[in-house]
Write an enzyme that holds these catalytic residues in place. Sequence first.
Site, PDB file in Angstrom:
ATOM      1  N   HIS A  40       4.681  -5.265  -1.361  1.00 38.75           N
ATOM      2  CA  HIS A  40       4.592  -5.436   0.097  1.00 38.75           C
ATOM      3  C   HIS A  40       3.208  -5.067   0.620  1.00 38.75           C
ATOM      4  O   HIS A  40       3.023  -4.904   1.831  1.00 38.75           O
ATOM      5  CB  HIS A  40       5.663  -4.591   0.809  1.00 38.75           C
ATOM      6  CG  HIS A  40       7.054  -5.095   0.582  1.00 38.75           C
ATOM      7  ND1 HIS A  40       8.156  -4.390   0.970  1.00 38.75           N
ATOM      8  CD2 HIS A  40       7.524  -6.225  -0.005  1.00 38.75           C
ATOM      9  CE1 HIS A  40       9.263  -5.070   0.639  1.00 38.75           C
ATOM     10  NE2 HIS A  40       8.893  -6.184   0.037  1.00 38.75           N
ATOM     11  N   CYS A  77      -9.160 -10.665   4.842  1.00 37.24           N
ATOM     12  CA  CYS A  77      -9.746 -11.593   5.826  1.00 37.24           C
ATOM     13  C   CYS A  77      -9.000 -12.920   5.729  1.00 37.24           C
ATOM     14  O   CYS A  77      -8.948 -13.529   4.649  1.00 37.24           O
ATOM     15  CB  CYS A  77     -11.235 -11.813   5.513  1.00 37.24           C
ATOM     16  SG  CYS A  77     -11.983 -13.103   6.537  1.00 37.24           S
ATOM     17  N   GLY A 115      15.127   5.302  -3.890  1.00 35.81           N
ATOM     18  CA  GLY A 115      14.816   5.476  -2.470  1.00 35.81           C
ATOM     19  C   GLY A 115      14.615   4.189  -1.706  1.00 35.81           C
ATOM     20  O   GLY A 115      13.696   4.091  -0.883  1.00 35.81           O
ATOM     21  N   THR A 116      15.476   3.206  -1.972  1.00 34.65           N
ATOM     22  CA  THR A 116      15.405   1.997  -1.152  1.00 34.65           C
ATOM     23  C   THR A 116      16.806   1.632  -0.666  1.00 34.65           C
ATOM     24  O   THR A 116      17.787   1.794  -1.373  1.00 34.65           O
ATOM     25  CB  THR A 116      14.750   0.812  -1.900  1.00 34.65           C
ATOM     26  OG1 THR A 116      14.714  -0.332  -1.034  1.00 34.65           O
ATOM     27  CG2 THR A 116      15.483   0.461  -3.185  1.00 34.65           C
ATOM     28  N   SER A 117      16.843   1.134   0.581  1.00 32.56           N
ATOM     29  CA  SER A 117      18.141   0.839   1.203  1.00 32.56           C
ATOM     30  C   SER A 117      18.729  -0.474   0.703  1.00 32.56           C
ATOM     31  O   SER A 117      19.868  -0.809   1.004  1.00 32.56           O
ATOM     32  CB  SER A 117      17.980   0.774   2.726  1.00 32.56           C
ATOM     33  OG  SER A 117      16.989  -0.200   3.058  1.00 32.56           O
ATOM     34  N   CYS A 147     -15.493  -9.542   9.220  1.00 31.40           N
ATOM     35  CA  CYS A 147     -15.308  -9.453   7.760  1.00 31.40           C
ATOM     36  C   CYS A 147     -16.639  -9.116   7.100  1.00 31.40           C
ATOM     37  O   CYS A 147     -17.671  -9.742   7.402  1.00 31.40           O
ATOM     38  CB  CYS A 147     -14.812 -10.798   7.228  1.00 31.40           C
ATOM     39  SG  CYS A 147     -14.775 -10.883   5.416  1.00 31.40           S
ATOM     40  N   ASN A 205       6.468   0.267  -1.123  1.00 32.33           N
ATOM     41  CA  ASN A 205       5.743   1.183  -0.238  1.00 32.33           C
ATOM     42  C   ASN A 205       4.293   0.767  -0.089  1.00 32.33           C
ATOM     43  O   ASN A 205       3.669   0.291  -1.036  1.00 32.33           O
ATOM     44  CB  ASN A 205       5.816   2.620  -0.771  1.00 32.33           C
ATOM     45  CG  ASN A 205       7.255   3.111  -0.813  1.00 32.33           C
ATOM     46  OD1 ASN A 205       8.115   2.596  -0.112  1.00 32.33           O
ATOM     47  ND2 ASN A 205       7.533   4.083  -1.673  1.00 32.33           N
TER      48      ASN A 205
END
Length: 236
Positions: free
Chosen positions: A111, A119, A178-180, A138, A94
């Site tokens: 992720h 940057c 809760g992950t597919s 930046c 998440n």
Amino acid sequence: MDKHYQNIVILTGAGISAESGLSTFRSENGLWNNHPVEDVATIEAFERNPEYVHEFYNEMRPELFAAKPNPAHLAITKLQQEYKNSNINIITQNVDVLHEKAGNKNVYHIHGQINQIVCLNCGHVFETWSDVHSDDECEYCHTKGLLKPNIVFFGESLLYMDTVEYLLQNCDLFLSVGTSGVVYPAAGFVQVAYLNGARTCEFNLEKTSNNYMFAEHIEGPAGKTLPAFVDELLKK
Ligand code: BV8
């Protein structure tokens, strides 16, 4: 058997945040239905149309900023506080920060995170909850137009993978919440844990595509099933 687990790994996906009101990715009204993933979460899409990708995350950011943790996140805090003599680490897919808001420790966002920007010129990562645009500068190297959400797009390598490998090879309890089980390499983490002798449990509303890799399946909303599971662990 009242086993005391020394190294617990909890893998989480969008489903743990569903009861906080955040959309998942692959349900009927999921995030990817309105924005095909190849238009948004790929490095090619970003190079093709960075402003479109920034807008997608700009729209998502305020909702994730306002979201509150739910009993599933809080159950992990309780476990980390009360289950003694155990390393408890969280590997999350998440990009929200509900684990942190709940007081969870040892959280690895493989992720990336919605409130981080990187940057592409100097690699500087900074935090923001504000909108970001493709021509922004930046704050570190002052290059314009090379800021990207610090989110791992399809085709990009995951973050913290050295730590993840170590945790999976040394865990004796692996919980997937809760992950597919569709996106790799995260969907394959359970196999590493299982091959190293871990007890593996999947918490989901339904049996997922990689359910066969788990020894146990605990069906129902994580806001109910995870607190119950934690209470059982704490009784031992
Ligand atoms: C990489 C960022 C290599 C954006 C994301 C062919 C076969 C196998 C693999 C591949 C392939 N072709 C390409 C690949 C690799 C690819 C991949 O896996 N593709 C899949 C789609 C086939 N993977 C990659 O590209 C990864 N990188 O492999 O790099 C490499 C190596 C070296 C050098 C260069 C490259 C990168 C993957 C990361 C992509 N980025 N997100 C964003 O987040 O905005 S993935 C995206 O999916 C999100 O991160 C999300 O977290 C993740 C997984 O989704 P879920 O979290 O599981 O969410 P979903 O909606 O799917 O499911 C929710 C579940 O919760 C459901 O099961 C539901 O039932 C349940 N639920 C709902 N409510 C509740 C609940 N459960 C309990 N309680 C509830 N209340």
